[in-house]
Design a protein around this motif. Structure first.
Motif, mmCIF file in Angstrom:
data_model
loop_
_atom_site.group_PDB
_atom_site.id
_atom_site.type_symbol
_atom_site.label_atom_id
_atom_site.label_comp_id
_atom_site.label_asym_id
_atom_site.label_seq_id
_atom_site.Cartn_x
_atom_site.Cartn_y
_atom_site.Cartn_z
ATOM 1 N N GLY A 22 0.826 -1.210 0.000
ATOM 2 C CA GLY A 22 0.000 0.000 0.000
ATOM 3 C C GLY A 22 0.848 1.243 0.000
ATOM 4 N N ALA A 23 1.902 1.253 0.796
ATOM 5 C CA ALA A 23 2.791 2.417 0.847
ATOM 6 C C ALA A 23 3.536 2.579 -0.468
ATOM 7 N N THR A 24 3.814 1.489 -1.137
ATOM 8 C CA THR A 24 4.544 1.533 -2.386
ATOM 9 C C THR A 24 3.752 2.206 -3.487
ATOM 10 N N LEU A 25 2.472 1.975 -3.515
ATOM 11 C CA LEU A 25 1.653 2.519 -4.591
ATOM 12 C C LEU A 25 1.171 3.935 -4.317
ATOM 13 N N ILE A 26 1.499 4.472 -3.153
ATOM 14 C CA ILE A 26 1.149 5.846 -2.843
ATOM 15 C C ILE A 26 2.241 6.735 -3.437
ATOM 16 N N PRO A 27 1.889 7.679 -4.279
ATOM 17 C CA PRO A 27 2.931 8.505 -4.885
ATOM 18 C C PRO A 27 3.605 9.391 -3.851
ATOM 19 N N PRO A 28 4.879 9.688 -4.041
ATOM 20 C CA PRO A 28 5.544 10.585 -3.109
ATOM 21 C C PRO A 28 4.921 11.974 -3.195
ATOM 22 N N HIS A 38 -1.929 11.813 -10.486
ATOM 23 C CA HIS A 38 -2.945 10.838 -10.093
ATOM 24 C C HIS A 38 -2.704 10.408 -8.656
ATOM 25 N N HIS A 39 -3.709 10.525 -7.828
ATOM 26 C CA HIS A 39 -3.631 10.033 -6.454
ATOM 27 C C HIS A 39 -4.464 8.769 -6.375
ATOM 28 N N GLU A 40 -3.809 7.645 -6.071
ATOM 29 C CA GLU A 40 -4.519 6.373 -6.006
ATOM 30 C C GLU A 40 -5.449 6.338 -4.811
ATOM 31 N N THR A 41 -6.539 5.646 -5.010
ATOM 32 C CA THR A 41 -7.455 5.408 -3.912
ATOM 33 C C THR A 41 -7.048 4.116 -3.213
ATOM 34 N N MET A 42 -7.589 3.905 -2.041
ATOM 35 C CA MET A 42 -7.315 2.658 -1.321
ATOM 36 C C MET A 42 -7.763 1.469 -2.184
ATOM 37 N N GLN A 43 -8.864 1.621 -2.883
ATOM 38 C CA GLN A 43 -9.374 0.536 -3.731
ATOM 39 C C GLN A 43 -8.364 0.202 -4.840
ATOM 40 N N GLU A 44 -7.780 1.216 -5.452
ATOM 41 C CA GLU A 44 -6.790 0.971 -6.508
ATOM 42 C C GLU A 44 -5.566 0.257 -5.945
ATOM 43 N N ARG A 45 -5.120 0.652 -4.761
ATOM 44 C CA ARG A 45 -3.970 -0.028 -4.144
ATOM 45 C C ARG A 45 -4.310 -1.485 -3.848
ATOM 46 N N GLN A 46 -5.520 -1.707 -3.335
ATOM 47 C CA GLN A 46 -5.925 -3.072 -2.996
ATOM 48 C C GLN A 46 -6.014 -3.942 -4.244
ATOM 49 N N VAL A 47 -6.423 -3.352 -5.356
ATOM 50 C CA VAL A 47 -6.560 -4.101 -6.600
ATOM 51 C C VAL A 47 -5.218 -4.690 -7.029
ATOM 52 N N CYS A 48 -4.136 -3.935 -6.849
ATOM 53 C CA CYS A 48 -2.820 -4.393 -7.304
ATOM 54 C C CYS A 48 -2.046 -5.202 -6.273
ATOM 55 N N THR A 49 -2.498 -5.239 -5.047
ATOM 56 C CA THR A 49 -1.767 -5.962 -4.009
ATOM 57 C C THR A 49 -1.500 -7.421 -4.383
ATOM 58 N N PRO A 50 -2.493 -8.181 -4.854
ATOM 59 C CA PRO A 50 -2.183 -9.573 -5.218
ATOM 60 C C PRO A 50 -1.139 -9.685 -6.326
ATOM 61 N N ASP A 51 -1.170 -8.757 -7.281
ATOM 62 C CA ASP A 51 -0.192 -8.774 -8.368
ATOM 63 C C ASP A 51 1.213 -8.470 -7.844
ATOM 64 N N ALA A 80 -7.835 -5.672 -13.575
ATOM 65 C CA ALA A 80 -8.081 -4.486 -12.755
ATOM 66 C C ALA A 80 -6.781 -3.743 -12.452
ATOM 67 N N CYS A 81 -5.720 -4.455 -12.107
ATOM 68 C CA CYS A 81 -4.442 -3.811 -11.825
ATOM 69 C C CYS A 81 -3.855 -3.225 -13.109
ATOM 70 N N HIS A 82 -4.018 -3.915 -14.206
ATOM 71 C CA HIS A 82 -3.548 -3.403 -15.492
ATOM 72 C C HIS A 82 -4.189 -2.046 -15.777
ATOM 73 N N GLU A 83 -5.458 -1.924 -15.494
ATOM 74 C CA GLU A 83 -6.170 -0.657 -15.704
ATOM 75 C C GLU A 83 -5.625 0.442 -14.780
ATOM 76 N N VAL A 84 -5.372 0.091 -13.520
ATOM 77 C CA VAL A 84 -4.820 1.071 -12.571
ATOM 78 C C VAL A 84 -3.453 1.537 -13.060
ATOM 79 N N MET A 85 -2.607 0.622 -13.489
ATOM 80 C CA MET A 85 -1.265 0.996 -13.933
ATOM 81 C C MET A 85 -1.330 1.817 -15.217
ATOM 82 N N ALA A 86 -2.252 1.519 -16.096
ATOM 83 C CA ALA A 86 -2.403 2.292 -17.335
ATOM 84 C C ALA A 86 -2.802 3.734 -17.027
#
Length: 89
Positions: A22-28, A38-51, A80-86
């Motif tokens: 979660g901390a990794t996907l939060i932009p500095p 882009h500021h990720e939401t908690m949902q977007e971070r959770q989507v990529c956690t398994p990946d 879902a994670c692919h979409e967040v990263m795009a």
């Protein structure tokens, strides 16, 4: 220091990994004069956690290395994670 049996340490390791991901996907924080795109939401971070745990676990907590890993493995990401990263690019 004695280590816990695997069954007792497993939940701790999972929570620690999730927090690191979660901390990794939060932009500095943007420096003066910069605007974050882009500021990720908690949902977007959770989507990529398994990946992250599946593809880039050894890189946690290195934020840039994980981002690079996810980008390099874009064809292996969940839809879902692919979409967040795009959206981040």
């Amino acid at each position: 220091m004695p280590s816990l049996p695997k069954s007792k340490s497993q939940p701790f390791l999972k929570v620690a990994a999730l927090l690191a991901v979660g901390a990794t996907l939060i932009p500095p924080a943007a420096s003066a004069g910069e605007v974050a795109q882009h500021h990720e939401t908690m949902q977007e971070r959770q989507v990529c956690t398994p990946d992250v745990l599946r593809l880039c676990r050894s890189l946690v907590p290195d934020r840039q290395a994980i981002t690079d890993c996810l980008n390099a493995n874009s064809e292996r990401l969940s839809p879902a994670c692919h979409e967040v990263m795009a959206q981040r690019q």
